[in-house]
Design a protein around this motif. Structure first.
Motif, PDB file in Angstrom:
ATOM      1  N   GLY A  75       0.795  -1.228   0.000  1.00  0.00           N
ATOM      2  CA  GLY A  75       0.000   0.000   0.000  1.00  0.00           C
ATOM      3  C   GLY A  75       0.824   1.272   0.000  1.00  0.00           C
ATOM      4  N   ASN A  76       2.073   1.215  -0.467  1.00  0.00           N
ATOM      5  CA  ASN A  76       2.927   2.404  -0.418  1.00  0.00           C
ATOM      6  C   ASN A  76       3.647   2.681  -1.741  1.00  0.00           C
ATOM      7  N   GLN A  77       3.212   2.034  -2.819  1.00  0.00           N
ATOM      8  CA  GLN A  77       3.947   2.171  -4.075  1.00  0.00           C
ATOM      9  C   GLN A  77       3.884   3.579  -4.662  1.00  0.00           C
ATOM     10  N   ASP A  78       2.857   4.342  -4.323  1.00  0.00           N
ATOM     11  CA  ASP A  78       2.821   5.727  -4.800  1.00  0.00           C
ATOM     12  C   ASP A  78       3.961   6.535  -4.181  1.00  0.00           C
ATOM     13  N   GLY A  79       4.255   6.273  -2.893  1.00  0.00           N
ATOM     14  CA  GLY A  79       5.380   6.949  -2.255  1.00  0.00           C
ATOM     15  C   GLY A  79       6.716   6.522  -2.837  1.00  0.00           C
ATOM     16  N   VAL A  80       6.851   5.234  -3.108  1.00  0.00           N
ATOM     17  CA  VAL A  80       8.067   4.738  -3.746  1.00  0.00           C
ATOM     18  C   VAL A  80       8.221   5.370  -5.125  1.00  0.00           C
ATOM     19  N   GLY A  81       7.126   5.484  -5.857  1.00  0.00           N
ATOM     20  CA  GLY A  81       7.163   6.088  -7.183  1.00  0.00           C
ATOM     21  C   GLY A  81       7.620   7.534  -7.148  1.00  0.00           C
ATOM     22  N   ARG A  82       7.193   8.289  -6.130  1.00  0.00           N
ATOM     23  CA  ARG A  82       7.645   9.676  -6.005  1.00  0.00           C
ATOM     24  C   ARG A  82       9.148   9.735  -5.744  1.00  0.00           C
ATOM     25  N   ALA A  83       9.651   8.796  -4.954  1.00  0.00           N
ATOM     26  CA  ALA A  83      11.096   8.749  -4.707  1.00  0.00           C
ATOM     27  C   ALA A  83      11.847   8.411  -5.993  1.00  0.00           C
ATOM     28  N   LEU A  84      11.326   7.465  -6.761  1.00  0.00           N
ATOM     29  CA  LEU A  84      11.964   7.080  -8.015  1.00  0.00           C
ATOM     30  C   LEU A  84      12.057   8.259  -8.985  1.00  0.00           C
ATOM     31  N   ALA A  85      11.070   9.138  -8.958  1.00  0.00           N
ATOM     32  CA  ALA A  85      11.014  10.239  -9.917  1.00  0.00           C
ATOM     33  C   ALA A  85      12.182  11.204  -9.773  1.00  0.00           C
ATOM     34  N   SER A  86      12.851  11.195  -8.624  1.00  0.00           N
ATOM     35  CA  SER A  86      13.952  12.129  -8.389  1.00  0.00           C
ATOM     36  C   SER A  86      15.313  11.538  -8.732  1.00  0.00           C
ATOM     37  N   PHE A  87      15.344  10.309  -9.233  1.00  0.00           N
ATOM     38  CA  PHE A  87      16.605   9.638  -9.540  1.00  0.00           C
ATOM     39  C   PHE A  87      16.530   9.037 -10.941  1.00  0.00           C
ATOM     40  N   PRO A  88      17.664   8.906 -11.632  1.00  0.00           N
ATOM     41  CA  PRO A  88      17.645   8.322 -12.992  1.00  0.00           C
ATOM     42  C   PRO A  88      17.072   6.912 -12.967  1.00  0.00           C
ATOM     43  N   ARG A  89      16.032   6.683 -13.761  1.00  0.00           N
ATOM     44  CA  ARG A  89      15.346   5.392 -13.724  1.00  0.00           C
ATOM     45  C   ARG A  89      16.276   4.235 -14.072  1.00  0.00           C
ATOM     46  N   ASP A  90      17.170   4.436 -15.031  1.00  0.00           N
ATOM     47  CA  ASP A  90      18.004   3.322 -15.473  1.00  0.00           C
ATOM     48  C   ASP A  90      19.112   2.971 -14.488  1.00  0.00           C
ATOM     49  N   GLN A  91      19.229   3.749 -13.412  1.00  0.00           N
ATOM     50  CA  GLN A  91      20.238   3.462 -12.398  1.00  0.00           C
ATOM     51  C   GLN A  91      19.651   2.795 -11.150  1.00  0.00           C
ATOM     52  N   ILE A  92      18.341   2.597 -11.141  1.00  0.00           N
ATOM     53  CA  ILE A  92      17.665   2.000  -9.990  1.00  0.00           C
ATOM     54  C   ILE A  92      17.011   0.685 -10.404  1.00  0.00           C
ATOM     55  N   PHE A  93      17.262  -0.360  -9.639  1.00  0.00           N
ATOM     56  CA  PHE A  93      16.650  -1.669  -9.871  1.00  0.00           C
ATOM     57  C   PHE A  93      15.362  -1.724  -9.054  1.00  0.00           C
ATOM     58  N   VAL A  94      14.237  -1.800  -9.732  1.00  0.00           N
ATOM     59  CA  VAL A  94      12.930  -1.759  -9.075  1.00  0.00           C
ATOM     60  C   VAL A  94      12.332  -3.162  -9.016  1.00  0.00           C
ATOM     61  N   GLU A  95      12.062  -3.612  -7.806  1.00  0.00           N
ATOM     62  CA  GLU A  95      11.407  -4.911  -7.596  1.00  0.00           C
ATOM     63  C   GLU A  95      10.062  -4.697  -6.923  1.00  0.00           C
ATOM     64  N   THR A  96       9.032  -5.350  -7.432  1.00  0.00           N
ATOM     65  CA  THR A  96       7.724  -5.282  -6.797  1.00  0.00           C
ATOM     66  C   THR A  96       7.076  -6.665  -6.822  1.00  0.00           C
ATOM     67  N   LYS A  97       5.852  -6.743  -6.308  1.00  0.00           N
ATOM     68  CA  LYS A  97       5.193  -8.038  -6.146  1.00  0.00           C
ATOM     69  C   LYS A  97       3.696  -7.917  -6.448  1.00  0.00           C
ATOM     70  N   VAL A  98       3.109  -9.067  -6.794  1.00  0.00           N
ATOM     71  CA  VAL A  98       1.658  -9.173  -6.898  1.00  0.00           C
ATOM     72  C   VAL A  98       1.206 -10.254  -5.925  1.00  0.00           C
ATOM     73  N   PRO A  99      -0.008 -10.154  -5.369  1.00  0.00           N
ATOM     74  CA  PRO A  99      -0.473 -11.159  -4.401  1.00  0.00           C
ATOM     75  C   PRO A  99      -0.608 -12.539  -5.026  1.00  0.00           C
TER      76      PRO A  99
END
Length: 333
Positions: A75-99
């Motif tokens: 329930g916090n991916q919108d906050g994570v997304g805002r953090a991602l927006a301030s850093f180069p996307r191709d330099q961050i490895f993003v892992e997420t999950k589905v139920p």
């Protein structure tokens, strides 16, 4: 003084980081079966709300951690997304999950397993505000595994695994994920995927000091299968309080080894995990602690210390609380 918004808090974090951060190289990586390189350290955000997730993940990126681990049901991916927006996307490895199938609604209809997974995968992208993720995993085996401790045919578990995995494969083939995997899967769950086009590349399990180097045969099994393990609850997990293990945080073994290297017990426990080539998910909202988590490759455990840590046992914890380590049929991927 007014409270700064999320953009303002990012600037404050970056400015304050100068007080506690040195130039730190990005963590080493492991290579998944398809060639994707996955960092050995990720910033986790379980139990965080969106605001705390934003602050914590921003701090982690600022000190040099270049991977984040989140999930739809956090329930916090919108906050994570805002953090991602301030850093180069191709330099961050993003892992997420589905139920896992049946865990986000009452029905166990196989078509729902497939369609819900499709919908949840797209929700991940939307909430994170990205066009792709680096890794997406199925958070748990189907809901029936919590009762049967297995993914098996007689409970309908295998059919649910296959229905859900079909949506994962399609998502991967569409280029929306660079890698796909699972979490809390045991051998019987893999048995359900013998005929899959794409076999899981990662399995995120509970793994920490005190469980031994090969709990329930999970480590050796996954090496044989070519599936990269990833560790959550790397500091232990009190099943009632959902807190770190006191033995790891303040026990004689970790504190004495840490003292000999001028490191903390947390650093000792994390280093023991990553030294085995198993990526670790760590978590903190404190930039200083996050930087300490990152400092795992500038020092080495002695042979005697490693042997003591390997042989240490803490009875709490098993690789998966959703299924057992029951033997699956032998097959090569």
């Amino acid at each position: 003084m007014a409270t700064p918004g999320w953009a303002g808090r990012t600037m404050l974090l970056l400015m304050s980081c100068e007080l506690v951060c040195l130039t730190v190289s990005a963590p080493p990586t492991v290579t998944l079966r398809n060639g994707v390189k996955m960092p050995l350290l990720a910033a986790g955000c379980w139990q965080y709300n969106s605001s705390t997730a934003f602050d914590s993940v921003s701090a982690a990126f600022s000190v040099g951690i270049n991977m984040v681990d989140t999930a739809l049901d956090y329930g916090n991916q919108d906050g994570v997304g805002r953090a991602l927006a301030s850093f180069p996307r191709d330099q961050i490895f993003v892992e997420t999950k589905v139920p896992g199938c049946g865990l986000d609604k009452s029905t166990l209809n196989l078509l729902d397993c497939y369609k819900d997974t499709q919908k949840n995968l797209e929700s991940d992208l939307s909430l994170l505000n990205v066009s792709y993720v680096d890794l997406v995993i199925v958070h748990f085996p189907p809901v029936t595994s919590f009762v049967t401790r297995s993914c098996n045919n007689w409970s309908g578990g295998c059919e649910m695994v296959r229905a859900q995995w079909k949506a994962m494969e399609e998502f991967y083939k569409q280029g929306k994920a660079r890698a796909i995997g699972v979490s809390n899967y045991c051998p019987s769950c893999y048995d359900c995927l013998k005929s899959a086009d794409i076999f899981p590349m990662v399995n995120q399990i509970q793994f920490h000091l005190g469980m031994g180097t090969d709990p329930a045969g999970f480590v050796s099994y996954h090496k044989k299968m070519g599936v990269q393990l990833q560790a959550y609850s790397v500091l232990g997990n009190n099943p009632i309080k959902h807190s770190a293990s006191e033995e790891i945080l303040r026990g004689n073994l970790t504190t004495s080894i840490g003292k000999s290297h001028n490191k903390s017990s947390v650093q000792v426990a994390l280093k023991w995990v990553v030294d085995q080539g198993i990526p670790a998910v760590t978590k903190s909202a404190n930039a200083k602690h996050l930087k300490e988590d990152l400092d795992l490759w500038s020092w080495e455990l002695t042979a005697a210390e490693k042997e003591a840590l390997d042989n240490h046992r803490n009875p709490a914890g098993s690789p998966s609380f959703a299924c057992s380590s029951e033997t699956a049929s032998e097959f090569v991927v």
